[in-house]
Design a protein around this motif. Structure first.
Motif, PDB file in Angstrom:
ATOM      1  N   GLY A 266       0.841  -1.187   0.000  1.00 29.51           N
ATOM      2  CA  GLY A 266       0.000   0.000   0.000  1.00 29.51           C
ATOM      3  C   GLY A 266       0.870   1.228   0.000  1.00 29.51           C
ATOM      4  N   ILE A 267       0.440   2.259   0.725  1.00 28.25           N
ATOM      5  CA  ILE A 267       1.190   3.512   0.794  1.00 28.25           C
ATOM      6  C   ILE A 267       2.096   3.487   2.017  1.00 28.25           C
ATOM      7  CG2 ILE A 267       1.045   6.025   0.865  1.00 28.25           C
ATOM      8  CD1 ILE A 267      -0.150   4.759  -1.646  1.00 28.25           C
ATOM      9  N   ASP A 323       4.013   4.704  -3.247  1.00 25.46           N
ATOM     10  CA  ASP A 323       2.957   3.725  -3.483  1.00 25.46           C
ATOM     11  C   ASP A 323       3.580   2.362  -3.816  1.00 25.46           C
ATOM     12  OD1 ASP A 323       0.725   2.290  -4.172  1.00 25.46           O
ATOM     13  OD2 ASP A 323      -0.028   3.735  -5.628  1.00 25.46           O
ATOM     14  N   SER A 325       1.577  -0.447  -3.998  1.00 28.74           N
ATOM     15  CA  SER A 325       0.438  -1.307  -4.250  1.00 28.74           C
ATOM     16  C   SER A 325       0.690  -2.327  -5.361  1.00 28.74           C
ATOM     17  CB  SER A 325      -0.801  -0.465  -4.581  1.00 28.74           C
ATOM     18  OG  SER A 325      -0.570   0.350  -5.709  1.00 28.74           O
ATOM     19  N   THR A 377      -4.146   3.096   1.395  1.00 28.35           N
ATOM     20  CA  THR A 377      -4.017   2.650   0.007  1.00 28.35           C
ATOM     21  C   THR A 377      -4.178   3.784  -0.996  1.00 28.35           C
ATOM     22  OG1 THR A 377      -6.369   2.065  -0.026  1.00 28.35           O
ATOM     23  CG2 THR A 377      -4.803   0.317   0.585  1.00 28.35           C
ATOM     24  N   LYS A 378      -4.318   5.004  -0.513  1.00 23.09           N
ATOM     25  CA  LYS A 378      -4.546   6.139  -1.410  1.00 23.09           C
ATOM     26  C   LYS A 378      -3.745   7.342  -0.932  1.00 23.09           C
ATOM     27  CE  LYS A 378      -8.322   9.152  -3.085  1.00 23.09           C
ATOM     28  NZ  LYS A 378      -7.717  10.414  -2.592  1.00 23.09           N
ATOM     29  N   ILE A 379      -3.138   8.035  -1.878  1.00 16.81           N
ATOM     30  CA  ILE A 379      -2.449   9.288  -1.570  1.00 16.81           C
ATOM     31  C   ILE A 379      -3.505  10.359  -1.318  1.00 16.81           C
ATOM     32  CG2 ILE A 379      -0.844  11.046  -2.403  1.00 16.81           C
ATOM     33  CD1 ILE A 379       0.556   8.422  -2.127  1.00 16.81           C
ATOM     34  N   ASP A 381      -5.463  13.835  -1.311  1.00 16.73           N
ATOM     35  CA  ASP A 381      -5.460  14.949  -2.267  1.00 16.73           C
ATOM     36  C   ASP A 381      -4.998  16.243  -1.622  1.00 16.73           C
ATOM     37  OD1 ASP A 381      -6.456  13.372  -4.382  1.00 16.73           O
ATOM     38  OD2 ASP A 381      -8.498  13.612  -3.623  1.00 16.73           O
TER      39      ASP A 381
END
Length: 526
Positions: A266-267, A323, A325, A377-379, A381
């Motif tokens: 993931g991140i 990342d 992933s 799992t997400k950068i 914003d």
């Protein structure tokens, strides 16, 4: 004391075997490995031959990583619960990964120190000195008053201690602490008297940021070190080492050589600290994936900034998200230090050198462990970093030139000749350079001569307005306390913390050999 009146030794004593490596300044060392390499390089350039130096990075081989040791992290010293912590400087031995024990020093352990976790408000710190010489502990990046700052005016004698209430009022950030003894900073930090600090507000989960220490939030202290033929840590300071700053042939991360960091699929968040004495890292990832910059020296930026490369000079910190992933490993590389090699003091040939040479080297390999749950799992914003727009108008301007006095260095038979200076004045511990009104904002114009110099100011943070007359590099979009000066920079800074004339703030080059030998000044705020 004369540095050039014959051979001079400066020993960092060790309670077990008598000494950590001696620090030697000697005219006999003016011809070094670096100058011999320079001779060969110039000859090759003259002949029109391209020489390939170092490593040409490619995709990281996952199978090759399996046999390498796993990276460990400094223990976390949580001061957020009771608002207090204690550090004890002591001697030790450390193997680094060479298989041979070296004489070292650290805080609470044999080499380096724990990662201190802080929160806003008042925190009581106590530092004990079990060494045989004075130390001090500077809280690098912590905006506190001069009597809390821990500079050379606050020495801790052998067997003594220093207790201080740190009044912390700034946004979350990655900081560090290190010895800042008068003319002894370089050798003490080199042998291990340093550690990371993390200032937190406990809200990183809400920001969508990784915050599990040592799992997806990695504290990484980069340091290059030199080892002798016996495999032991060496700090044998020759003329060229003093001129360029002391660099080593081996890069360590958290005091380890060739270790592999493991992260979830993931991140991952990397807190990067350049704790080297002099080396400048120009970081990039071998497979070309980007880094997302989320914080600079002074804390979060408003929005993540995508970078394909990141320059980190001594004293600077940066936080990046990567990342993982796709499950593939990476290796972080660095290009060669722009202050070293044949271009180190000949800027006009730097472009030719970069064309003829590929000189990059691995810093850290990172692999994915599927057994570690991926929490992020997400950068994100957006972040809630403060804008660097300052409301107050600038008042006074100051111009500072970081000087290297080569002619005076080469003259023999004289004592107490300054080797390095700011505005042609070498540092004197009992002389104040200037005073600043508290609450004021100033513009500082900093210019470097010959080399690139990391410039650090205590007790404040600043905005990098421009570099060499142009917009600053992307990684300078946030608040800073250390900036790499390669030519000229314009800084805008505010002074909100007091500093008495007897406990002043410092400004200096963070190449520690330059700082120790005169490239430093001091000012009061009131």
């Amino acid at each position: 004391m004369s540095f050039w009146a014959g051979k001079q030794e400066n020993t960092f004593e060790h309670e077990r075997d008598g000494s950590l490596n001696s620090v030697v300044w000697s005219r006999e060392k003016m011809i070094s490995r670096r100058s011999l390499f320079l001779s060969g390089t110039v000859a090759a350039m003259t002949a029109g031959t391209a020489i390939w130096v170092g490593n040409r990075p490619g995709k990281t081989n996952e199978l090759a990583l399996a046999s390498r040791p796993r990276l460990s992290y400094p223990p976390l010293l949580d001061a957020t619960r009771n608002s207090e912590f204690k550090l004890r400087a002591k001697y030790g031995t450390h193997a680094f990964g060479t298989g041979v024990e070296s004489s070292t020093a650290g805080f609470d352990q044999s080499y380096l120190g724990p990662t201190v976790l802080l929160k806003q408000g008042e925190t009581r710190a106590r530092v004990e000195n079990a060494l045989n010489e004075d130390i001090s502990v500077h809280w690098h990046g912590l905006m506190v008053s001069g009597d809390q700052d821990g500079g050379p005016h606050q020495p801790i004698a052998p067997g003594d201690s220093w207790s201080v209430d740190l009044n912390v009022n700034q946004q979350p950030s990655t900081l560090w602490y290190h010895s800042h003894s008068h003319r002894r900073t370089a050798v003490q930090v080199y042998h291990g008297l340093a550690g990371m600090m993390i200032l937190t507000d406990g809200m990183d989960g809400e920001r969508g940021l990784p915050n599990s220490y040592g799992t997806d939030d990695l504290a990484l202290v980069f340091q290059d070190r030199r080892f002798g033929s016996d495999g032991k840590l060496s700090y044998d300071l020759g003329m060229m080492d003093l001129m360029h700053g002391f660099t080593g042939e081996v890069v360590t991360v958290n005091g380890q050589i060739d270790a592999v960091a493991m992260v979830p699929k993931g991140i991952a968040r990397l807190r990067l600290l350049n704790g080297s004495n002099a080396r400048i890292y120009e970081l990039f990832i071998d497979d070309g994936r980007p880094m997302q910059l989320i914080a600079t020296d002074g804390g979060y930026v408003p929005n993540p900034i995508e970078l394909n490369g990141l320059t980190l000079s001594p004293g600077e910190r940066a936080e990046v998200l990567i990342d993982f992933s796709d499950g593939n490993p990476i290796t972080i590389y660095s290009r060669d230090d722009p202050n070293q090699g044949p271009a180190g003091m000949m800027g006009r040939v730097r472009g030719l050198y970069d064309t003829l040479f590929i000189s990059s080297f691995p810093i850290l390999s990172i692999a994915v462990d599927d057994r570690i749950p991926a929490r992020v799992t997400k950068i994100p914003d957006e972040l809630d970093g403060n804008s660097i727009v300052q409301d107050r108008e600038s008042g006074r301007t100051r111009s500072l030139t970081l000087n290297m006095g080569m002619r005076r260095m080469m003259r023999s038979g004289q004592s107490e000749i300054p080797l390095f200076a700011i505005n042609n004045k070498a540092y004197e511990i009992d002389k104040l350079n200037f005073s600043v009104p508290i609450g004021s904002t100033e513009r500082w114009f900093i210019r470097s001569e010959m080399l690139s110099h990391p410039f650090h100011v205590h007790g404040t943070r600043f905005q990098v307005v421009s570099e060499n007359g142009s917009d600053p590099r992307p990684e300078y979009a946030g608040w800073k306390d250390t900036v790499l000066v390669s030519g000229s920079v314009e800084l805008k800074m505010s002074f909100d913390k007091p500093a008495r004339p007897d406990k002043p703030f410092m400004f200096h080059c963070h190449i520690l050999e330059h700082e120790d030998n005169g490239m430093m000044g001091q000012f009061s705020v009131g």
